[in-house]
Motif scaffolding. Structure first.
Motif, PDB file in Angstrom:
ATOM      1  N   TRP A 246       6.055  13.354   3.224  1.00 38.69           N
ATOM      2  CA  TRP A 246       4.898  12.658   3.420  1.00 38.69           C
ATOM      3  C   TRP A 246       5.005  11.420   4.318  1.00 38.69           C
ATOM      4  O   TRP A 246       4.175  11.075   5.105  1.00 38.69           O
ATOM      5  CB  TRP A 246       4.160  12.274   2.117  1.00 38.69           C
ATOM      6  CG  TRP A 246       3.023  11.527   2.112  1.00 38.69           C
ATOM      7  CD1 TRP A 246       1.774  12.016   2.505  1.00 38.69           C
ATOM      8  CD2 TRP A 246       2.987  10.131   2.022  1.00 38.69           C
ATOM      9  NE1 TRP A 246       0.877  10.963   2.422  1.00 38.69           N
ATOM     10  CE2 TRP A 246       1.478   9.611   2.473  1.00 38.69           C
ATOM     11  CE3 TRP A 246       3.931   9.001   1.805  1.00 38.69           C
ATOM     12  CZ2 TRP A 246       1.176   8.370   2.270  1.00 38.69           C
ATOM     13  CZ3 TRP A 246       3.480   7.701   1.700  1.00 38.69           C
ATOM     14  CH2 TRP A 246       2.138   7.354   1.779  1.00 38.69           C
TER      15      TRP A 246
ATOM     16  N   VAL B 256       2.036   9.214  -5.716  1.00 39.25           N
ATOM     17  CA  VAL B 256       1.090  10.020  -5.563  1.00 39.25           C
ATOM     18  C   VAL B 256       1.095  10.987  -4.272  1.00 39.25           C
ATOM     19  O   VAL B 256       0.353  11.993  -4.098  1.00 39.25           O
ATOM     20  CB  VAL B 256      -0.461   9.641  -5.654  1.00 39.25           C
ATOM     21  CG1 VAL B 256      -0.661   9.211  -7.264  1.00 39.25           C
ATOM     22  CG2 VAL B 256      -0.866   8.571  -4.705  1.00 39.25           C
ATOM     23  N   SER B 257       2.232  10.693  -3.553  1.00 38.49           N
ATOM     24  CA  SER B 257       2.043  11.275  -2.044  1.00 38.49           C
ATOM     25  C   SER B 257       2.536  12.712  -1.998  1.00 38.49           C
ATOM     26  O   SER B 257       2.146  13.297  -0.879  1.00 38.49           O
ATOM     27  CB  SER B 257       3.205  10.333  -1.274  1.00 38.49           C
ATOM     28  OG  SER B 257       4.358  10.515  -1.781  1.00 38.49           O
TER      29      SER B 257
ATOM     30  N   SER C  82       3.056  10.801   7.654  1.00 37.17           N
ATOM     31  CA  SER C  82       1.780   9.909   7.441  1.00 37.17           C
ATOM     32  C   SER C  82       1.450   9.284   8.769  1.00 37.17           C
ATOM     33  O   SER C  82       0.287   8.971   8.638  1.00 37.17           O
ATOM     34  CB  SER C  82       2.108   9.220   6.167  1.00 37.17           C
ATOM     35  OG  SER C  82       2.921   8.225   6.312  1.00 37.17           O
TER      36      SER C  82
ATOM     37  N   ARG D 116       8.179  13.680  -0.934  1.00 33.54           N
ATOM     38  CA  ARG D 116       7.569  12.265  -0.728  1.00 33.54           C
ATOM     39  C   ARG D 116       8.308  11.630   0.664  1.00 33.54           C
ATOM     40  O   ARG D 116       7.594  11.120   1.549  1.00 33.54           O
ATOM     41  CB  ARG D 116       8.116  11.206  -1.784  1.00 33.54           C
ATOM     42  CG  ARG D 116       7.311  11.301  -3.072  1.00 33.54           C
ATOM     43  CD  ARG D 116       7.473  10.325  -4.151  1.00 33.54           C
ATOM     44  NE  ARG D 116       6.614  10.474  -5.018  1.00 33.54           N
ATOM     45  CZ  ARG D 116       6.754  11.227  -6.178  1.00 33.54           C
ATOM     46  NH1 ARG D 116       8.439  11.702  -6.603  1.00 33.54           N
ATOM     47  NH2 ARG D 116       5.911  11.046  -7.363  1.00 33.54           N
TER      48      ARG D 116
ATOM     49  N   ASN E  66       2.681   6.240   9.147  1.00 38.28           N
ATOM     50  CA  ASN E  66       2.952   4.937   8.888  1.00 38.28           C
ATOM     51  C   ASN E  66       4.318   4.504   9.238  1.00 38.28           C
ATOM     52  O   ASN E  66       4.733   3.383   9.340  1.00 38.28           O
ATOM     53  CB  ASN E  66       3.125   4.984   7.293  1.00 38.28           C
ATOM     54  CG  ASN E  66       1.865   5.032   6.665  1.00 38.28           C
ATOM     55  OD1 ASN E  66       0.629   4.410   7.061  1.00 38.28           O
ATOM     56  ND2 ASN E  66       1.597   5.978   5.640  1.00 38.28           N
TER      57      ASN E  66
ATOM     58  N   ASP F 150       0.862  -1.262  -0.207  1.00 39.60           N
ATOM     59  CA  ASP F 150      -0.078   0.146   0.007  1.00 39.60           C
ATOM     60  C   ASP F 150       0.777   1.266  -0.015  1.00 39.60           C
ATOM     61  O   ASP F 150       0.600   2.220  -0.784  1.00 39.60           O
ATOM     62  CB  ASP F 150      -0.879  -0.116   1.292  1.00 39.60           C
ATOM     63  CG  ASP F 150      -1.909   1.078   1.192  1.00 39.60           C
ATOM     64  OD1 ASP F 150      -2.421   1.479   0.295  1.00 39.60           O
ATOM     65  OD2 ASP F 150      -2.257   1.548   2.366  1.00 39.60           O
ATOM     66  N   ILE F 151       1.896   1.378   0.773  1.00 38.73           N
ATOM     67  CA  ILE F 151       3.019   2.399   0.794  1.00 38.73           C
ATOM     68  C   ILE F 151       3.536   2.617  -0.494  1.00 38.73           C
ATOM     69  O   ILE F 151       3.649   3.734  -1.040  1.00 38.73           O
ATOM     70  CB  ILE F 151       3.873   2.353   1.745  1.00 38.73           C
ATOM     71  CG1 ILE F 151       3.231   2.207   3.201  1.00 38.73           C
ATOM     72  CG2 ILE F 151       4.788   3.462   1.797  1.00 38.73           C
ATOM     73  CD1 ILE F 151       2.317   3.520   3.497  1.00 38.73           C
ATOM     74  N   CYS F 152       3.858   1.333  -1.275  1.00 42.49           N
ATOM     75  CA  CYS F 152       4.452   1.359  -2.508  1.00 42.49           C
ATOM     76  C   CYS F 152       3.779   2.111  -3.407  1.00 42.49           C
ATOM     77  O   CYS F 152       4.064   2.807  -4.345  1.00 42.49           O
ATOM     78  CB  CYS F 152       5.128   0.085  -2.976  1.00 42.49           C
ATOM     79  SG  CYS F 152       6.424  -0.467  -1.992  1.00 42.49           S
ATOM     80  N   GLU F 153       2.339   1.734  -3.223  1.00 49.60           N
ATOM     81  CA  GLU F 153       1.551   2.405  -4.280  1.00 49.60           C
ATOM     82  C   GLU F 153       1.007   3.650  -4.035  1.00 49.60           C
ATOM     83  O   GLU F 153       0.608   4.637  -4.806  1.00 49.60           O
ATOM     84  CB  GLU F 153       0.124   1.652  -4.381  1.00 49.60           C
ATOM     85  CG  GLU F 153       0.363   0.110  -4.935  1.00 49.60           C
ATOM     86  CD  GLU F 153      -0.931  -0.668  -4.644  1.00 49.60           C
ATOM     87  OE1 GLU F 153      -1.995  -0.255  -4.247  1.00 49.60           O
ATOM     88  OE2 GLU F 153      -0.915  -2.004  -4.834  1.00 49.60           O
ATOM     89  N   SER F 154       1.185   4.097  -2.872  1.00 49.14           N
ATOM     90  CA  SER F 154       0.759   5.591  -2.362  1.00 49.14           C
ATOM     91  C   SER F 154       1.912   6.490  -2.610  1.00 49.14           C
ATOM     92  O   SER F 154       1.741   7.760  -2.822  1.00 49.14           O
ATOM     93  CB  SER F 154       0.440   5.470  -0.859  1.00 49.14           C
ATOM     94  OG  SER F 154      -0.789   4.751  -0.655  1.00 49.14           O
ATOM     95  N   LEU F 155       3.148   6.073  -2.616  1.00 50.68           N
ATOM     96  CA  LEU F 155       4.314   6.804  -2.853  1.00 50.68           C
ATOM     97  C   LEU F 155       4.389   7.559  -4.082  1.00 50.68           C
ATOM     98  O   LEU F 155       4.743   8.891  -4.102  1.00 50.68           O
ATOM     99  CB  LEU F 155       5.828   6.253  -2.691  1.00 50.68           C
ATOM    100  CG  LEU F 155       6.162   5.917  -1.136  1.00 50.68           C
ATOM    101  CD1 LEU F 155       7.310   4.986  -1.073  1.00 50.68           C
ATOM    102  CD2 LEU F 155       6.478   7.464  -0.519  1.00 50.68           C
TER     103      LEU F 155
END
Length: 141
Positions: free
Chosen positions: A98, A87-88, A102, A95, A104, A80-85
């Motif tokens: 964030w 667009v973060s 965040s 980044r 996380n 999930d973090i890999c996918e969010s980075l």
């Protein structure tokens, strides 16, 4: 009155004489047969997939790390973090900023991400390294 004699015989068959007697109930003894044999057996080992996800989950279990209950496994958290980075930085933060702010990285999240990001999304490892100290400077534009 055959019914009463049947009831009386049923009661006497249960240890009573048919009269109202107050006897303390004996506590049941625990025999070896009554112990659940499965409870003494070791728990079956968890099988992890032969992939980076399995490596992350195995390491997390071995270390006793805990991730948010939203994720069924640590590898799902890292994914999930890999996918969010990518667009973060949409809110004008960097980044690393964030990631650091965040939440996380709180608790065991930092350790899980330090172990998992290089395995699942190695291109984001520099961002992780910048975020780890927790002293990421805000982006000035």
């Amino acid at each position: 009155m055959r019914v009463r004699s049947s009831v009386r015989s049923l009661l006497s068959g249960c240890g009573g004489s048919g009269r109202d007697e107050a006897k303390p109930a004996s506590s049941p003894s625990v025999s070896k047969e009554s112990i659940d044999p499965k409870s003494s057996e070791p728990e079956p080992s968890v099988e992890y997939p032969a992939a980076p996800e399995g490596d992350i989950d195995r390491l997390t279990d071995e270390k006793g790390w805990v991730v948010d209950d939203l994720y069924p496994a640590a590898s799902d958290f890292v994914a999930d973090i890999c996918e969010s980075l990518p667009v973060s930085a949409a809110d004008s933060s960097s980044r690393p900023q964030w990631l650091a702010e965040s939440g996380n990285m709180d608790g065991d999240g930092k350790a899980v991400l330090q172990a998992g990001i290089p395995m699942l999304c190695p291109k984001w490892t520099p961002v992780l390294k910048q975020a780890v100290p927790g002293e990421v400077r805000p982006v000035v534009r």
